[in-house]
Enzyme design. Sequence first.
Site, PDB file in Angstrom:
ATOM      1  N   ASN A  10      54.393  21.295   9.993  1.00 44.28           N
ATOM      2  CA  ASN A  10      53.324  21.485  10.743  1.00 44.28           C
ATOM      3  C   ASN A  10      53.796  21.973  11.663  1.00 44.28           C
ATOM      4  OD1 ASN A  10      51.872  21.888   8.546  1.00 44.28           O
ATOM      5  ND2 ASN A  10      51.041  19.497   8.855  1.00 44.28           N
ATOM      6  N   GLY A  12      56.614  22.263  13.771  1.00 42.35           N
ATOM      7  CA  GLY A  12      57.501  23.545  13.787  1.00 42.35           C
ATOM      8  C   GLY A  12      56.886  24.756  12.949  1.00 42.35           C
ATOM      9  N   ARG A  86      52.061   6.132  15.716  1.00 40.63           N
ATOM     10  CA  ARG A  86      53.344   6.042  15.813  1.00 40.63           C
ATOM     11  C   ARG A  86      55.215   5.325  15.978  1.00 40.63           C
ATOM     12  NH1 ARG A  86      49.420   7.737  20.171  1.00 40.63           N
ATOM     13  NH2 ARG A  86      48.978   9.865  19.596  1.00 40.63           N
ATOM     14  N   VAL A 116      59.893  16.568  20.131  1.00 38.95           N
ATOM     15  CA  VAL A 116      58.177  16.839  20.147  1.00 38.95           C
ATOM     16  C   VAL A 116      57.820  15.520  19.124  1.00 38.95           C
ATOM     17  CG1 VAL A 116      56.082  17.633  18.890  1.00 38.95           C
ATOM     18  CG2 VAL A 116      58.108  18.557  20.294  1.00 38.95           C
ATOM     19  N   THR A 117      59.321  15.000  18.129  1.00 39.64           N
ATOM     20  CA  THR A 117      59.360  13.861  17.869  1.00 39.64           C
ATOM     21  C   THR A 117      58.767  12.441  17.613  1.00 39.64           C
ATOM     22  OG1 THR A 117      61.093  14.498  15.684  1.00 39.64           O
ATOM     23  CG2 THR A 117      60.373  13.050  15.272  1.00 39.64           C
ATOM     24  N   ASP A 146      48.212  15.332  25.805  1.00 44.12           N
ATOM     25  CA  ASP A 146      46.708  14.472  25.740  1.00 44.12           C
ATOM     26  C   ASP A 146      45.844  14.655  27.186  1.00 44.12           C
ATOM     27  OD1 ASP A 146      48.397  12.482  24.140  1.00 44.12           O
ATOM     28  OD2 ASP A 146      50.023  12.273  25.143  1.00 44.12           O
ATOM     29  N   ARG A 149      43.663  17.516  25.881  1.00 46.72           N
ATOM     30  CA  ARG A 149      42.482  16.962  24.948  1.00 46.72           C
ATOM     31  C   ARG A 149      41.562  16.377  25.768  1.00 46.72           C
ATOM     32  NH1 ARG A 149      46.525  13.535  20.362  1.00 46.72           N
ATOM     33  NH2 ARG A 149      46.229  15.314  18.801  1.00 46.72           N
ATOM     34  N   HIS A 173      52.950   8.308  25.446  1.00 48.17           N
ATOM     35  CA  HIS A 173      52.357   8.854  24.352  1.00 48.17           C
ATOM     36  C   HIS A 173      52.008   7.728  23.548  1.00 48.17           C
ATOM     37  CE1 HIS A 173      50.658  11.984  21.972  1.00 48.17           C
ATOM     38  NE2 HIS A 173      51.632  12.045  21.371  1.00 48.17           N
TER      39      HIS A 173
END
Length: 306
Positions: A10, A12, A86, A116-117, A146, A149, A173
């Site tokens: 999604n 990538g 996470r 990003v992972t 963040d 958002r 994060h």
Amino acid sequence: LQVTVVGAGNVGRTLAQRLVQKNVANVVLLDIVPGLPQGIALDLMSAQSVEEYDNKIVGTNEYEATAGSDVVVITAGLPRKPGMSRDDLLGKNANIVAQAAREALRYSPTAILIVVTNPLDVMTYLAWKVTGLPPQRVIGMAGVLDSARLKAFIAMKLGACPSDINTLVLGGHGDLMLPLPRYCTVSGVPITELMPSQTIAELVERTRNGGAEIAALLQTGTAYYAPASSAGVMVESILRNQSRILPAATYLDGMYGLKDIFLGVPCRLGCRGVEDILEVQLTPEEKDALHLSAEAVRRNIDVALA
Ligand code: NAI
């Protein structure tokens, strides 16, 4: 200019679309699933004439095809399921990220690496460790998301235009991220002047849970539009040498009283990667909260390296 995006899931694929459609760079999209990146690349190439962009995208399962990239973005790995934190992803994603970082940098030795992972700060540290790159060339994406958002939540609450809003979120994060209302403004006016402190506290909490709120609604998968856009502006600032100041996970070697850790703080991103780190003034309470977030990241770094 060429960007490798590892992981055609999604995040990538949405990032790949954004990069080619905005004419930021050509993209090589890599995934382990045979046919997946090739199919997405073909779909996006078919949209070229409709959307009118020039940049090209190819899909591959081989790192060799990614050679010579200027930026590598790693989005490969599992996203969380509703109810997961996470950090629950650590074991599975550590191997994926370590292998992806090593292989991609082998073929693009001068690239800047964006991770990003999740869990983000730990995966960024790991990617730095296994590649042995100078720390300025390894950056984690989380703070842009963040902060975005928090901007969205402030805009919705005040009926304001999101682009008039500035926010700052520091730290890891995770659940201990540190949104800083003192540094949030609407057209220069501090939000502390515009909202009662109870409302601000609610928006801060909603930001901390922003990813989980979306994951619970989606049921399958987690957020990807805003994450892809956030990684996209980082790539753009690097490739176009824009020197934008964006919060991102960067290597701290004493700043903020922290050492040998990747954590989210404001960075100037340009063609050499992290050109500068900004140290903003924190109250003793804010500093404690940042250190608490750092400790949580540190514990997981120890697990990942064990
Ligand atoms: P997804 O499940 O849609 O896509 C992941 C892709 O990685 C899949 O296509 C899979 O085949 C691929 N993959 C798995 N192992 C691989 C390997 N060894 N080499 C190459 N590709 C491999 O997941 P999504 O939604 O794209 O999320 C990706 C990661 O990004 C997750 O870890 C997620 O938690 C994280 N994320 C981080 C954010 C942040 O703010 N830093 C925001 C959103 C997601």
